[in-house]
Design a protein around this motif. Sequence first.
Motif, PDB file in Angstrom:
ATOM      1  N   ALA A 122       0.838  -1.204   0.000  1.00  0.00           N
ATOM      2  CA  ALA A 122       0.000   0.000   0.000  1.00  0.00           C
ATOM      3  C   ALA A 122       0.868   1.246   0.000  1.00  0.00           C
ATOM      4  CB  ALA A 122      -0.908  -0.008   1.226  1.00  0.00           C
ATOM      5  N   PRO A 123       0.575   2.203  -0.876  1.00  0.00           N
ATOM      6  CA  PRO A 123       1.354   3.447  -0.892  1.00  0.00           C
ATOM      7  C   PRO A 123       1.011   4.307   0.316  1.00  0.00           C
ATOM      8  CG  PRO A 123      -0.474   3.598  -2.428  1.00  0.00           C
ATOM      9  CD  PRO A 123      -0.498   2.193  -1.899  1.00  0.00           C
ATOM     10  N   LEU A 124       1.928   5.157   0.684  1.00  0.00           N
ATOM     11  CA  LEU A 124       1.683   6.082   1.787  1.00  0.00           C
ATOM     12  C   LEU A 124       0.690   7.143   1.330  1.00  0.00           C
ATOM     13  CD1 LEU A 124       2.413   7.213   4.626  1.00  0.00           C
ATOM     14  CD2 LEU A 124       4.193   8.555   3.475  1.00  0.00           C
ATOM     15  N   PRO A 125      -0.474   7.245   1.978  1.00  0.00           N
ATOM     16  CA  PRO A 125      -1.429   8.277   1.569  1.00  0.00           C
ATOM     17  C   PRO A 125      -0.929   9.655   1.964  1.00  0.00           C
ATOM     18  CG  PRO A 125      -2.207   7.142   3.533  1.00  0.00           C
ATOM     19  CD  PRO A 125      -0.966   6.417   3.087  1.00  0.00           C
ATOM     20  N   SER A 126      -1.453  10.658   1.305  1.00  0.00           N
ATOM     21  CA  SER A 126      -1.070  12.037   1.625  1.00  0.00           C
ATOM     22  C   SER A 126      -1.680  12.435   2.967  1.00  0.00           C
ATOM     23  CB  SER A 126      -1.553  12.982   0.533  1.00  0.00           C
ATOM     24  OG  SER A 126      -2.967  13.089   0.575  1.00  0.00           O
ATOM     25  N   PRO A 127      -1.092  13.425   3.641  1.00  0.00           N
ATOM     26  CA  PRO A 127      -1.686  13.889   4.901  1.00  0.00           C
ATOM     27  C   PRO A 127      -3.134  14.336   4.747  1.00  0.00           C
ATOM     28  CG  PRO A 127       0.528  14.784   4.623  1.00  0.00           C
ATOM     29  CD  PRO A 127       0.176  14.117   3.332  1.00  0.00           C
ATOM     30  N   THR A 128      -3.450  14.952   3.615  1.00  0.00           N
ATOM     31  CA  THR A 128      -4.824  15.410   3.397  1.00  0.00           C
ATOM     32  C   THR A 128      -5.783  14.237   3.299  1.00  0.00           C
ATOM     33  OG1 THR A 128      -3.889  17.239   2.124  1.00  0.00           O
ATOM     34  CG2 THR A 128      -6.253  16.934   2.012  1.00  0.00           C
ATOM     35  N   ASP A 129      -5.363  13.179   2.590  1.00  0.00           N
ATOM     36  CA  ASP A 129      -6.206  11.985   2.481  1.00  0.00           C
ATOM     37  C   ASP A 129      -6.420  11.345   3.846  1.00  0.00           C
ATOM     38  OD1 ASP A 129      -6.229  12.488  -0.189  1.00  0.00           O
ATOM     39  OD2 ASP A 129      -5.098  10.708  -0.794  1.00  0.00           O
ATOM     40  N   VAL A 130      -5.378  11.317   4.656  1.00  0.00           N
ATOM     41  CA  VAL A 130      -5.494  10.745   5.996  1.00  0.00           C
ATOM     42  C   VAL A 130      -6.460  11.561   6.842  1.00  0.00           C
ATOM     43  CG1 VAL A 130      -4.241  10.330   8.158  1.00  0.00           C
ATOM     44  CG2 VAL A 130      -3.251   9.613   5.979  1.00  0.00           C
ATOM     45  N   PHE A 131      -6.329  12.880   6.771  1.00  0.00           N
ATOM     46  CA  PHE A 131      -7.256  13.738   7.507  1.00  0.00           C
ATOM     47  C   PHE A 131      -8.689  13.475   7.085  1.00  0.00           C
ATOM     48  CE2 PHE A 131      -3.915  16.170   9.431  1.00  0.00           C
ATOM     49  CZ  PHE A 131      -4.521  16.882  10.461  1.00  0.00           C
TER      50      PHE A 131
END
Length: 454
Positions: free
Chosen positions: A138-147
């Motif tokens: 799994a790729p590291l999601p962006s901080p915005t996606d995590v939020f």
Amino acid sequence: MTFASWQFAVFAAIVFGVYYLPPVRPFQVQLLVAASLFFYGYGQPELLPLLGIAVGGTYLFLVLALRDRRWLPVGIIFNLALLAFFKYKFLFFDPQAPALVDIAAIDFLLKLPLPIGISFFVFHNISLLVDLTRDKKAPLPSPTDVFLYIIFFPQLVAGPITRAGLFLPQIEPKRFSDVQLVEAAKWILIGFFFKLYVANNLNEMTSHMDFPFYETLQTQDRWLLVILYGYQIYADFFGYSAIAIGLGLLFGYRLPINFDLPYISASFSEFWTRWHISLSTWLRTYLYIPLGGNRCGKFRTYLNLIIVMGLGGLWHGVGPSYLIWGVMHGLLLAVERPFLKKFEGIKSAGFRALRIAAVFFCVTMLWIFFKLPNFDHALAYLAGMFRPSTNPNPTKLYYDLALLYSLPVILQHLHLNSFFERRLAAWEPYVYGALAALAYLEAGPATAFIYFQF
């Protein structure tokens, strides 16, 4: 700001109107994050820094855990510490004391109110950490996606709890032409109907279960109110979950189904696959299976069931009533387990009806400990159900209204909604119109969603 307030209606309409504008399409995720922060901070802006710390800290530990798995338990402990601090701090401090500690900054933190929805966003945090750390591809999601995954406002306060692997792939540009408007409208309308018409009206009656009002009740009315509370808590939480699912669809995100007619369950294990499905799935995935599940022999399986359900009870709140509610469900799951295969082999409608009645009775009786967190009050209410009332002026309950407000839950569980959908499809607009009219004209006094307190 609650789903049933006019402020929320204005907020949701504005966000929805801006969300699908072509110039905004590249910034839809950022818009939803900003809207979710506004939604959460409305009325409690002092808790926004806490939310930022929880989500930002989780993302930091995710980045570290993807490089070195030894950071995974640290991230989990970080989130559980946040939950424990705010939910269980008054086990050690007197909330009535003018100063809990001498250090001003710590005293300020201790006096912060319980953040609404903290249990749900902590569970999302842990799901994110565990799932993405396990999936090495799994790729590291962006901080915005995590939020967005953690604080998406339809599910932020009371779920449904969504797995990261199901939500994150849905983050992509959305177009208005793809919105499931009819399905979303149905979910939202049904949710408001069950909350406003069923749950709020039943709450007027079940408030008599609280101390000291239950002391004025007749014996038979105590039994009636326990049943009504079972209907109320279902209508309340099902209503919230339905609204959340509908709102999610409006913005192009499909949230998981959280209830599936739980009161027709023929076993306690079936009940927990139908009631608060996202929570029971979370407990099984992140607690029951790591404890060993059913892989370590019968005794360990039974013990794991009791431990998990006991912790699930304590998750709802501090106190022996919540613990007993959870432990009793664990014991019921353990006791029935050796007999499930034998019961399933008996193909008799009458026997299944008896099983459904037995499960419904036990689940309903245990709601007493959920409704009355004070253990002494719960025992006193329970004892009064088995002795004649001596009160010369008992509280009068209106049985016809009790049936009227309970009827939607009963009809739904009898699958009559499926009957009407098949045979009265042409009348569907009128049926939903009637539900909207009842939700507006016959709404009970406004009350917060029950699961907001958790």
